[in-house]
Design a protein around this motif. Structure first.
Motif, PDB file in Angstrom:
ATOM      1  N   LEU A  91       0.867  -1.146   0.046  1.00 61.61           N
ATOM      2  CA  LEU A  91      -0.093  -0.070   0.137  1.00 61.61           C
ATOM      3  C   LEU A  91       0.789   1.320   0.035  1.00 61.61           C
ATOM      4  O   LEU A  91       0.867   1.934  -1.015  1.00 61.61           O
ATOM      5  N   TYR A  92       1.564   1.338   1.069  1.00 55.92           N
ATOM      6  CA  TYR A  92       2.319   2.808   1.234  1.00 55.92           C
ATOM      7  C   TYR A  92       3.230   2.766   2.363  1.00 55.92           C
ATOM      8  O   TYR A  92       3.008   1.815   3.350  1.00 55.92           O
ATOM      9  N   GLU A  93       4.340   3.166   2.259  1.00 57.38           N
ATOM     10  CA  GLU A  93       5.115   3.443   3.499  1.00 57.38           C
ATOM     11  C   GLU A  93       5.614   4.947   3.599  1.00 57.38           C
ATOM     12  O   GLU A  93       5.681   5.605   2.340  1.00 57.38           O
ATOM     13  N   TRP A  94       6.292   5.234   4.625  1.00 54.51           N
ATOM     14  CA  TRP A  94       6.975   6.616   4.737  1.00 54.51           C
ATOM     15  C   TRP A  94       8.227   6.356   4.353  1.00 54.51           C
ATOM     16  O   TRP A  94       9.215   5.450   4.843  1.00 54.51           O
ATOM     17  N   ASN A  95       8.978   7.278   3.923  1.00 52.60           N
ATOM     18  CA  ASN A  95      10.318   7.443   3.448  1.00 52.60           C
ATOM     19  C   ASN A  95      11.239   8.004   4.660  1.00 52.60           C
ATOM     20  O   ASN A  95      11.336   9.132   4.909  1.00 52.60           O
ATOM     21  N   TYR A  96      11.536   6.940   5.711  1.00 48.15           N
ATOM     22  CA  TYR A  96      11.913   7.296   6.869  1.00 48.15           C
ATOM     23  C   TYR A  96      13.243   8.256   6.726  1.00 48.15           C
ATOM     24  O   TYR A  96      13.691   8.937   7.545  1.00 48.15           O
ATOM     25  N   LEU A 134      -0.727  -0.727  -4.595  1.00 45.71           N
ATOM     26  CA  LEU A 134      -2.303  -0.633  -4.431  1.00 45.71           C
ATOM     27  C   LEU A 134      -2.555   0.878  -4.629  1.00 45.71           C
ATOM     28  O   LEU A 134      -3.548   1.218  -5.242  1.00 45.71           O
ATOM     29  N   LEU A 135      -1.709   1.549  -3.653  1.00 42.33           N
ATOM     30  CA  LEU A 135      -2.033   2.886  -3.843  1.00 42.33           C
ATOM     31  C   LEU A 135      -1.624   3.612  -5.234  1.00 42.33           C
ATOM     32  O   LEU A 135      -2.339   4.375  -5.594  1.00 42.33           O
ATOM     33  N   GLN A 136      -0.638   2.958  -5.907  1.00 42.00           N
ATOM     34  CA  GLN A 136      -0.494   3.634  -7.069  1.00 42.00           C
ATOM     35  C   GLN A 136      -1.656   3.578  -7.945  1.00 42.00           C
ATOM     36  O   GLN A 136      -2.120   4.371  -8.833  1.00 42.00           O
ATOM     37  N   ALA A 137      -2.198   2.497  -7.808  1.00 33.59           N
ATOM     38  CA  ALA A 137      -3.200   2.065  -8.982  1.00 33.59           C
ATOM     39  C   ALA A 137      -4.408   2.768  -8.531  1.00 33.59           C
ATOM     40  O   ALA A 137      -5.165   3.343  -9.391  1.00 33.59           O
ATOM     41  N   LEU A 138      -4.818   3.197  -7.201  1.00 31.47           N
ATOM     42  CA  LEU A 138      -5.802   4.004  -6.878  1.00 31.47           C
ATOM     43  C   LEU A 138      -5.473   5.517  -7.142  1.00 31.47           C
ATOM     44  O   LEU A 138      -6.516   5.953  -7.677  1.00 31.47           O
ATOM     45  N   ARG A 139      -4.392   6.061  -7.159  1.00 38.62           N
ATOM     46  CA  ARG A 139      -4.173   7.388  -7.436  1.00 38.62           C
ATOM     47  C   ARG A 139      -3.785   7.770  -9.006  1.00 38.62           C
ATOM     48  O   ARG A 139      -3.675   9.048  -9.092  1.00 38.62           O
ATOM     49  N   GLY A 142      -6.216   8.164 -15.622  1.00 44.29           N
ATOM     50  CA  GLY A 142      -6.355   7.618 -16.704  1.00 44.29           C
ATOM     51  C   GLY A 142      -6.531   6.096 -16.730  1.00 44.29           C
ATOM     52  O   GLY A 142      -6.721   5.501 -15.565  1.00 44.29           O
ATOM     53  N   ARG A 143      -6.636   5.403 -17.623  1.00 42.66           N
ATOM     54  CA  ARG A 143      -6.751   3.709 -17.649  1.00 42.66           C
ATOM     55  C   ARG A 143      -5.589   3.074 -16.872  1.00 42.66           C
ATOM     56  O   ARG A 143      -4.748   3.390 -17.229  1.00 42.66           O
ATOM     57  N   ARG A 144      -6.127   2.312 -15.859  1.00 37.20           N
ATOM     58  CA  ARG A 144      -5.178   1.405 -15.343  1.00 37.20           C
ATOM     59  C   ARG A 144      -5.456   0.139 -15.120  1.00 37.20           C
ATOM     60  O   ARG A 144      -6.720  -0.141 -14.699  1.00 37.20           O
ATOM     61  N   VAL A 145      -4.571  -1.081 -15.104  1.00 31.72           N
ATOM     62  CA  VAL A 145      -4.932  -2.354 -14.825  1.00 31.72           C
ATOM     63  C   VAL A 145      -3.949  -2.763 -13.677  1.00 31.72           C
ATOM     64  O   VAL A 145      -2.782  -2.521 -13.673  1.00 31.72           O
ATOM     65  N   THR A 178      -8.400   9.934   3.909  1.00 35.11           N
ATOM     66  CA  THR A 178      -8.931   8.968   2.837  1.00 35.11           C
ATOM     67  C   THR A 178      -8.625   9.121   1.303  1.00 35.11           C
ATOM     68  O   THR A 178      -8.778  10.307   0.974  1.00 35.11           O
ATOM     69  N   ILE A 179      -7.867   8.323   0.930  1.00 33.87           N
ATOM     70  CA  ILE A 179      -7.599   8.496  -0.566  1.00 33.87           C
ATOM     71  C   ILE A 179      -8.302   7.536  -1.374  1.00 33.87           C
ATOM     72  O   ILE A 179      -8.424   6.304  -1.240  1.00 33.87           O
ATOM     73  N   ALA A 180      -9.182   8.170  -2.135  1.00 34.86           N
ATOM     74  CA  ALA A 180     -10.038   7.530  -3.063  1.00 34.86           C
ATOM     75  C   ALA A 180      -9.589   7.370  -4.587  1.00 34.86           C
ATOM     76  O   ALA A 180      -9.209   8.380  -4.867  1.00 34.86           O
ATOM     77  N   ALA A 181      -9.999   6.475  -5.116  1.00 39.42           N
ATOM     78  CA  ALA A 181      -9.733   6.444  -6.737  1.00 39.42           C
ATOM     79  C   ALA A 181     -10.622   7.326  -7.525  1.00 39.42           C
ATOM     80  O   ALA A 181     -11.939   7.169  -7.194  1.00 39.42           O
ATOM     81  N   SER A 182     -10.225   8.025  -8.096  1.00 37.22           N
ATOM     82  CA  SER A 182     -11.002   9.145  -9.065  1.00 37.22           C
ATOM     83  C   SER A 182     -11.923   8.162 -10.193  1.00 37.22           C
ATOM     84  O   SER A 182     -13.083   8.183  -9.970  1.00 37.22           O
ATOM     85  N   THR A 183     -11.132   7.357 -10.748  1.00 43.16           N
ATOM     86  CA  THR A 183     -11.744   6.272 -11.478  1.00 43.16           C
ATOM     87  C   THR A 183     -11.228   4.772 -11.180  1.00 43.16           C
ATOM     88  O   THR A 183      -9.825   4.728 -11.244  1.00 43.16           O
ATOM     89  N   PRO A 184     -11.903   3.965 -10.676  1.00 42.23           N
ATOM     90  CA  PRO A 184     -11.168   2.796 -10.068  1.00 42.23           C
ATOM     91  C   PRO A 184     -10.457   2.103 -11.289  1.00 42.23           C
ATOM     92  O   PRO A 184     -10.864   2.050 -12.462  1.00 42.23           O
ATOM     93  N   PRO A 185      -9.230   1.299 -11.017  1.00 46.64           N
ATOM     94  CA  PRO A 185      -8.717   0.438 -11.898  1.00 46.64           C
ATOM     95  C   PRO A 185      -9.359  -0.706 -12.318  1.00 46.64           C
ATOM     96  O   PRO A 185     -10.268  -1.221 -11.592  1.00 46.64           O
ATOM     97  N   VAL A 186      -9.098  -1.308 -13.540  1.00 43.93           N
ATOM     98  CA  VAL A 186      -9.444  -2.699 -13.770  1.00 43.93           C
ATOM     99  C   VAL A 186      -8.617  -3.537 -12.830  1.00 43.93           C
ATOM    100  O   VAL A 186      -7.337  -3.293 -12.715  1.00 43.93           O
ATOM    101  N   VAL A 187      -9.193  -4.361 -12.217  1.00 45.85           N
ATOM    102  CA  VAL A 187      -8.232  -5.315 -11.367  1.00 45.85           C
ATOM    103  C   VAL A 187      -8.362  -6.561 -11.856  1.00 45.85           C
ATOM    104  O   VAL A 187      -9.326  -7.366 -11.943  1.00 45.85           O
TER     105      VAL A 187
END
Lengths: 320, 447
Positions: A91-96, A134-139, A142-145, A178-187
């Motif tokens: 998902l994500y992590e912080w750049n410590y 996962l976060l990349q795909a949400l954020r 355009g079209r994402r798979v 909360t970070i939501a996908a503007s357009t959901p990717p194809v999963v």
């Protein structure tokens, strides 16, 4: 955003896609798909539901996601699952390191511009966020798979995380909201069935079980993927692979192995020779199609004779 | 919508034309019925079919259209089959499903709903489908079926019209029943006082005994007598450490502690005799050592005190208030979350929780699963009483009901005193962790 469990919303980017377009995309990518695959992919795109693909390794599950991305000019975001896969990897992590440097710079007053970034809030902001698939795909735009590959390798705890993402196509980052996908990717979720998946995951997905290709389909795949190999030789290879699949092998060859083998044979042959496969040629290249030492050792002289015999029969059938 | 595929199906009109609204509604209902029937048949055959599968299948059919059997087969398989081992069963049953589906959509109009027993692969569907387990049934569909006297009329329709009908349900997911097809539309009046139901009185007494002697985990496998190691050790002191006999102890009868969580949504109250409901709640409150009562629908409300005066008037008033306050869908998971956060003391490891509900969850199933996991871990047992389970052909396919199965004992039929007696019988014989529930109700086999 509506819950995907009851599924309702459609993937805007694909809500008008047709079967013809999907077939064209597959053709363009030299992917041989039967009607069932095309129909199921159409449903996944139009209904906006994740597609769960199960089947033997090498059956073309991962390839399907790649082809979808390539055929529709979509960005492919791949998450390869493995045992112990955790949220910070998916998902994500912080750049410590960056956070530490920023804080130190602020305290030392080294960088004037960094001073404002050194309070508690600022080091937990966008510049310090490392997006994982996962976060990349949400954020993404355009079209994402999103390909969640071999989900059965991951722990059940990861499945729960995946459910959360697939249900609402949004995640909560405590420091950001909360970070939501503007357009959901194809999963596309793939599984080799090494363990059963939860009912909750299955409930959210359309299901497709892919089996090793038939003889004819495998010939067609070779014709597209390895055009430099003569058709008669390709038929012989497909005949041998079909015969091999009847053996109790540790890892029966999938379409991917057949393609590898065809490329190996084509490379070793000169000028697209159409001569029949010899015992020695089969023996020499067998490592391209059998990936377990026990399976290679299983091919003794008797079985080798049987394989070459199957090759001859396949050639005759193809030429008749 | 249906792309370029050629038509292979039998006489299914896919062309635009003048569409009779009633015919479209009938066709919509027919598709829904057949999908539910198909999903149920697969489940009966042992296939693992998700609770929301029929809904997804309906949407899928809308996308691929009804003119091509192969595409319809692929669409329904993608939604109903989740295990390759079930594929053969699917392939065996699909032709019959397709025959019935297309016959109903063709020139002859939809097949008669329930008086036309399926044949062939779909034959063992289990009696009258109007058993309350139709997860797709809605107010609209029910009213349509009630007004549908002319099954001979020709059905002309197109899939786009059907799509509109099905898609209109986006706000009301098809998987969720909004109204029970089993119950009567006529409201059932609450009795003016706790009735002198001798039969119910006996049943409650039996239930009390069953609950008081419920086996804990230690008693599950050891029967009703245990070796008393402590007494044996004490006795051995007098014999120089030699154990000369093994004293045993009997299982103690405990006082009953229970919490009732009663779904007072319309779908439940219209299928359940309110007099019976209030009667058993009142008797439980009186007979058991500690008994708390909550009503829920969209929200949770404790009404224990309403049963304290020994008459039904207060309880009936509380029930009427609850009905007036809540008009929307049932949120079982949300209500359980409120129980957990607001009154966690209502449940402990000595409390048996009774959930009275048809399981028609309108909230998120995942939330329901989460709350039931908490409840089942915290309570001595969670017993699910479903008024619809009294129907002979009942199957727990409603979303919430299906999700609850791993966490609860049951579901048990809950429509009258005889059901309470049967519940008590099963609990006494098997406890809450055994093979209990509507499936083991001998009356079901006799029906």
């Amino acid at each position: 955003m509506p819950s995907r469990d009851d599924d309702t919303s459609e993937t805007d980017e694909f809500d008008d896609v047709t079967e013809a377009e999907i077939r064209a995309a597959f053709d363009e990518q030299s992917y041989v798909a039967d009607d069932e695959i095309v129909t199921t992919v159409l449903l996944a795109l139009r209904l906006g539901r994740p597609l769960l693909i199960e089947g033997e390794p090498g059956a073309g599950k991962t390839e399907l996601a790649k082809v979808l991305a390539g055929g529709f000019d979509a960005e492919l975001v791949r998450l390869q699952c493995y045992e112990g896969l955790a949220a910070e990897n998916a998902l994500y992590e912080w750049n410590y390191t960056k956070q530490l440097l920023a804080v130190q710079a602020g305290e030392g007053g080294v960088a004037e511009g960094a001073t404002s970034d050194t309070d508690d809030e600022s080091v937990f902001s966008e510049p310090f966020l490392l997006e994982r698939p996962l976060l990349q795909a949400l954020r993404g735009e355009g079209r994402r798979v999103l390909l969640v590959d071999e989900v059965d390798r991951a722990d059940e705890a990861f499945e729960a995380l995946l459910l959360e993402v697939l249900s609402d196509f949004q995640v909560s980052v405590p420091e950001l909201g909360t970070i939501a996908a503007s357009t959901p990717p194809v999963v596309v979720v793939t599984s080799n069935r090494t363990r059963p998946l939860s009912d909750a995951l299955k409930r959210r997905c359309l299901y497709l079980h892919v089996t090793p290709p038939s003889f004819e389909k495998e010939r067609e795949i070779l014709a597209r993927k390895v055009p430099e190999l003569h058709d008669a030789v390709a038929a012989e290879l497909c005949g041998i692979v079909r015969r091999l699949r009847e053996e109790p092998l540790r890892k029966p060859p999938g379409a991917a192995e057949t393609i590898d083998w065809a490329r190996a044979v084509a490379t070793l042959r000169e000028n697209g020779s159409e001569g029949t496969l010899s015992h020695a040629e089969v023996r020499r290249t067998l490592g391209a199609v059998l990936k377990e030492v026990e399976d290679v050792e299983r091919v003794d002289d008797d079985l080798l004779d049987s394989l070459v015999e199957a090759a001859r029969a396949a050639r005759e059938a193809a030429e008749s | 919508m249906t792309d370029e595929a050629p038509a292979h199906g039998p006489d299914v009109t896919d062309d635009p034309g003048d569409i009779d609204g009633e015919a479209v509604a009938r066709a919509t209902e027919h598709v829904r019925d057949e999908l539910v029937r198909f999903a149920r048949a697969l489940r009966r055959a042992g296939a693992s079919v998700p609770a929301n599968a029929a809904t997804t299948a309906a949407r899928s059919l809308v996308v691929v259209g009804f003119s091509d059997e192969d595409r319809a087969r692929a669409a329904t398989r993608a939604t109903l089959v989740t295990d390759p081992r079930d594929a053969d069963e699917f392939e065996r049953m699909f032709p019959e499903f397709w025959r019935r589906l297309t016959a109903g959509l063709g020139e002859t109009g939809p097949a008669a709903r329930w008086d036309d027993p399926p044949e062939g692969a779909l034959a063992p569907l289990g009696g009258d489908p109007a058993d309350g387990e139709d997860p797709e049934a809605t107010d609209e569909s029910e009213s349509a079926s009630e007004s549908d006297d002319d099954t001979e009329s020709t059905v002309a329709w197109r899939s786009s019209s059907l799509a509109t009908h099905l898609d209109d349900r986006d706000d009301e997911p098809l998987a969720v029943s909004r109204y029970s097809p089993t119950g009567s539309r006529a409201p059932v009046e609450a009795l003016p006082g706790f009735a002198e139901h001798d039969e119910l009185g006996d049943a409650v007494e039996e239930l009390t005994v069953a609950l008081a002697t419920l086996r804990g985990r230690a008693w599950d496998t050891a029967g009703d007598r245990h070796t008393d190691a402590r007494r044996a050790l004490r006795a051995s002191v007098g014999t120089g450490g030699t154990v000369v006999s093994l004293p045993t102890r009997d299982r103690k009868r405990r006082e009953v502690r229970a919490t009732w969580l009663v779904d007072v949504s319309r779908s439940v109250l219209d299928t359940l005799d309110r007099g019976f409901l209030l009667d058993i709640l009142g008797r439980s409150r009186t007979a058991w050592r500690d008994c708390r009562v909550f009503f829920f629908d969209e929200d949770l409300r404790e009404v224990t005190s309403a049963f304290d005066d020994g008459t039904a008037s207060g309880a009936a008033e509380a029930l009427a208030d609850a009905e007036a306050a809540w008009g929307g869908g049932t949120r079982i998971g949300g209500s359980l979350a409120e129980l957990r956060t607001r009154t966690p003391d209502a449940v402990d490891n000595r409390t048996v929780v009774f959930v009275v509900s048809d399981g028609l969850e309108m909230g998120e199933v995942a939330a329901l699963e989460r709350e039931l996991a908490w409840l089942s871990a915290r309570a001595a047992a969670v017993v699910w009483c479903n008024p619809l389970a009294a129907a002979p052909g009942f199957e727990p396919t409603a979303r919430g009901m299906a999700a609850a199965l791993p966490f609860v004992a049951g579901p048990f039929a809950f429509a009258g005193p005889a059901d309470v007696a049967e519940l008590a019988r099963q609990l006494r014989a098997q406890g809450t962790g055994g093979r209990v529930g509507y499936e083991y109700d001998p009356r079901r086999e006799d029906a």
